[in-house]
Design a protein around this motif. Structure first.
Motif, mmCIF file in Angstrom:
data_model
loop_
_atom_site.group_PDB
_atom_site.id
_atom_site.type_symbol
_atom_site.label_atom_id
_atom_site.label_comp_id
_atom_site.label_asym_id
_atom_site.label_seq_id
_atom_site.Cartn_x
_atom_site.Cartn_y
_atom_site.Cartn_z
ATOM 1 N N THR A 164 0.816 -1.218 0.000
ATOM 2 C CA THR A 164 0.000 0.000 0.000
ATOM 3 C C THR A 164 0.851 1.270 0.000
ATOM 4 N N TYR A 165 1.905 1.258 0.827
ATOM 5 C CA TYR A 165 2.661 2.514 1.022
ATOM 6 C C TYR A 165 4.089 2.437 0.479
ATOM 7 N N SER A 166 4.419 1.342 -0.208
ATOM 8 C CA SER A 166 5.775 1.140 -0.761
ATOM 9 C C SER A 166 6.867 1.212 0.300
ATOM 10 N N LEU A 167 6.559 0.747 1.492
ATOM 11 C CA LEU A 167 7.620 0.685 2.515
ATOM 12 C C LEU A 167 8.594 -0.429 2.135
ATOM 13 N N PRO A 168 9.903 -0.205 2.254
ATOM 14 C CA PRO A 168 10.872 -1.250 1.876
ATOM 15 C C PRO A 168 10.995 -2.298 2.991
ATOM 16 N N ILE A 169 10.190 -3.340 2.881
ATOM 17 C CA ILE A 169 10.108 -4.298 3.996
ATOM 18 C C ILE A 169 10.689 -5.651 3.613
ATOM 19 N N TYR A 170 11.422 -6.248 4.548
ATOM 20 C CA TYR A 170 11.791 -7.663 4.464
ATOM 21 C C TYR A 170 11.137 -8.367 5.643
ATOM 22 N N ILE A 171 10.778 -9.629 5.397
ATOM 23 C CA ILE A 171 10.251 -10.455 6.492
ATOM 24 C C ILE A 171 11.187 -11.637 6.676
ATOM 25 N N THR A 172 11.538 -11.938 7.913
ATOM 26 C CA THR A 172 12.332 -13.150 8.159
ATOM 27 C C THR A 172 11.497 -14.136 8.968
ATOM 28 N N HIS A 173 11.668 -15.424 8.653
ATOM 29 C CA HIS A 173 11.109 -16.493 9.497
ATOM 30 C C HIS A 173 12.307 -17.180 10.129
ATOM 31 N N THR A 174 12.337 -17.165 11.441
ATOM 32 C CA THR A 174 13.486 -17.771 12.106
ATOM 33 C C THR A 174 13.032 -19.003 12.870
ATOM 34 N N MET A 175 13.901 -20.012 12.857
ATOM 35 C CA MET A 175 13.563 -21.213 13.641
ATOM 36 C C MET A 175 14.078 -21.052 15.057
ATOM 37 N N ASN A 176 13.934 -22.066 15.888
ATOM 38 C CA ASN A 176 14.208 -21.914 17.322
ATOM 39 C C ASN A 176 15.605 -21.377 17.616
ATOM 40 N N VAL A 177 15.622 -20.280 18.313
ATOM 41 C CA VAL A 177 16.878 -19.583 18.582
ATOM 42 C C VAL A 177 17.326 -19.899 20.009
ATOM 43 N N PHE A 178 18.631 -20.084 20.181
ATOM 44 C CA PHE A 178 19.151 -20.291 21.535
ATOM 45 C C PHE A 178 20.424 -19.470 21.685
ATOM 46 N N GLY A 179 20.902 -19.397 22.930
ATOM 47 C CA GLY A 179 22.145 -18.654 23.147
ATOM 48 C C GLY A 179 22.258 -18.232 24.590
ATOM 49 N N GLU A 180 23.316 -17.494 24.865
ATOM 50 C CA GLU A 180 23.577 -17.014 26.207
ATOM 51 C C GLU A 180 22.473 -16.031 26.632
ATOM 52 N N ARG A 181 22.098 -16.065 27.883
ATOM 53 C CA ARG A 181 21.118 -15.153 28.514
ATOM 54 C C ARG A 181 19.705 -15.333 27.988
ATOM 55 N N GLN A 182 19.390 -16.534 27.494
ATOM 56 C CA GLN A 182 18.001 -16.803 27.093
ATOM 57 C C GLN A 182 17.158 -16.964 28.357
ATOM 58 N N HIS A 183 15.875 -16.637 28.258
ATOM 59 C CA HIS A 183 15.014 -16.756 29.442
ATOM 60 C C HIS A 183 15.043 -18.203 29.949
ATOM 61 N N PRO A 184 15.267 -18.403 31.272
ATOM 62 C CA PRO A 184 15.454 -19.776 31.785
ATOM 63 C C PRO A 184 14.236 -20.686 31.636
ATOM 64 N N GLU A 185 13.084 -20.158 31.226
ATOM 65 C CA GLU A 185 11.925 -21.031 30.997
ATOM 66 C C GLU A 185 12.048 -21.785 29.669
ATOM 67 N N LYS A 186 12.957 -21.373 28.791
ATOM 68 C CA LYS A 186 13.073 -21.992 27.458
ATOM 69 C C LYS A 186 13.824 -23.324 27.547
ATOM 70 N N TYR A 187 13.648 -24.154 26.517
ATOM 71 C CA TYR A 187 14.077 -25.560 26.586
ATOM 72 C C TYR A 187 15.579 -25.733 26.877
ATOM 73 N N ILE A 188 16.442 -25.019 26.146
ATOM 74 C CA ILE A 188 17.884 -25.285 26.301
ATOM 75 C C ILE A 188 18.405 -24.840 27.677
ATOM 76 N N PRO A 189 18.153 -23.588 28.126
ATOM 77 C CA PRO A 189 18.633 -23.251 29.477
ATOM 78 C C PRO A 189 18.014 -24.147 30.560
ATOM 79 N N MET A 190 16.733 -24.508 30.359
ATOM 80 C CA MET A 190 16.062 -25.362 31.344
ATOM 81 C C MET A 190 16.745 -26.734 31.409
#
Ligand SMILES: NC(=O)c1ccc[n+]([C@@H]2O[C@H](COP(=O)([O-])OP(=O)(O)OC[C@H]3O[C@@H](n4cnc5c(N)ncnc54)[C@H](O)[C@@H]3O)[C@@H](O)[C@H]2O)c1
Length: 343
Positions: free
Chosen positions: A177-203
């Motif tokens: 509609t407005y010609s905004l220069p947009i990209y969309i990303t689909h990301t799969m499960n992300v992990f790493g340092e300082r992830q919320h401890p409720e998530k699978y890998i830190p848990m």
């Protein structure tokens, strides 16, 4: 010097993205966040503490809840920007099942508010790129052998994924509609340092360290564990930087889509049992586990998600460190910095 606005800057993925951009560019970074239960400024403080004051001075923090329009005072705080990376979102599936409207407000209404801000900037100065950070979950469960491509249909199985698909479709509409220069990303499960401890890998790291059994999602017969293509947050940051800075030729066929989409995928699929075994092996600990048919007891949790990473590969990007090395890196770091896995 370029200026980039990152929404949800105190969140897990964004804080890695900020660290990556500090190291690899001279850009000024503005983080916008409302600091809810998942946002934590100590993450930014911790990761930025490794840089000197000149580097740290390039990050500014703006407090705002995107459920509300960006008002003139907040606009002034943000200033003009060249890029907007929209990561702020409610991101916890269980919470979305309990409070669906909250997720519509944060992920759909919030996206509309930031898109309106982007439109204003674009009309005034020309925005270089708006990146909407979506998820593999918009496609729903992937049967064995299926890896969804960027423009496949949505099939949300919980309010979180529906709200992300809603935000994604708004982004497509703003480009058309407005010609905004947009990209969309689909990301799969992300992990790493300082992830919320409720998530699978830190848990998992914590439970295995403490000799407790790990609950692993499986099929109804409790035979096949769920699986994902896990990817480290720094690799996600490198993919985002690649998309922002690489000239992507228009002669690539986007499936007639005006708003290009890119899957950011870990190189290897791992099932959750294999992953737990690796985490135990890297700690020299025994793995105790229970396979649980999670979907029957808690609808909205899917056994397998899978995306095709072929498009990014063709463009020239793949993660340059193996997922197993990344898991070892996070296990070693988490044991040394154990406050981040306590909950
Ligand atoms: N973590 C994953 O595995 C994963 C995978 C694919 C996509 N994503 C997407 O990546 C993005 C970041 O995920 P994450 O895991 O880092 O999330 P997170 O929960 O760690 O961080 C989200 C941040 O956004 C902020 N926020 C939420 N709603 C807001 C609002 N209305 N206004 C302002 N700030 C708000 C929170 O305070 C928090 O700091 C999300 O858009 C998520 O949907 C995540």
């Amino acid at each position: 010097m370029k200026k980039v606005l990152i929404t949800g800057g105190a969140g897990f993925i964004s804080h890695h993205l900020i660290a990556f951009l500090i190291q690899n560019t001279d850009w000024e970074i503005i983080s916008l966040d409302r600091l809810d239960y998942s946002g934590n400024l100590n993450r930014l403080d911790d990761i930025l503490s490794q840089f000197n004051d000149d580097f740290k001075g390039r990050v500014r923090l703006v407090f705002h809840d995107l459920k509300a329009e960006i008002n003139p005072l907040v606009k002034k705080e943000i200033g003009d920007v060249d890029y907007i990376l929209h990561l702020a979102a409610g991101s916890h599936v269980d919470r979305s099942i309990k409070y669906p409207l909250e997720f519509v407000m944060d992920n759909v209404v919030g996206t509309c508010n930031i898109l309106n801000f982007a439109k204003e900037i674009h009309e005034k100065n020309g925005l270089e790129r708006f990146l909407y950070f979506s998820t593999d979950e918009v496609f729903g469960p992937a049967p064995i052998g299926i890896n969804y491509k960027e423009n496949d249909r949505y099939n949300s199985t919980n309010p979180y994924s529906a709200s992300k698909a809603g935000g994604e479709e708004l982004a497509v509409a703003y480009e058309n509609t407005y010609s905004l220069p947009i990209y969309i990303t689909h990301t799969m499960n992300v992990f790493g340092e300082r992830q919320h401890p409720e998530k699978y890998i830190p848990m998992c790291i914590k439970k295995i360290r403490d000799g407790e059994p790990v609950t692993i999602h499986s099929d109804t017969k409790k035979k096949v564990p769920g699986s994902r293509h896990y990817i480290h947050a720094e690799d996600v940051a490198s993919a985002v930087y690649f998309l922002l800075t690489k000239k992507i030729e228009n002669d690539i066929n986007w499936g007639n889509a005006k708003c290009p989409k890119f899957n950011i995928v870990g190189a290897e699929e791992l099932d959750n049992l294999e992953l737990a075994k690796l985490i135990a092996q890297y700690q020299n600990k025994e793995l105790k586990f229970n396979l649980v048919d999670f979907h029957s007891s808690r609808p909205g949790h899917d056994l397998r998600y899978s995306l095709s990473g072929d498009k990014m590969k063709q463009l020239g990007w793949t993660p340059n460190i193996s997922v197993k090395d990344r898991i070892k890196q996070v296990v070693d770091w988490s044991l040394l910095n154990s406050k981040w896995i306590e909950y």
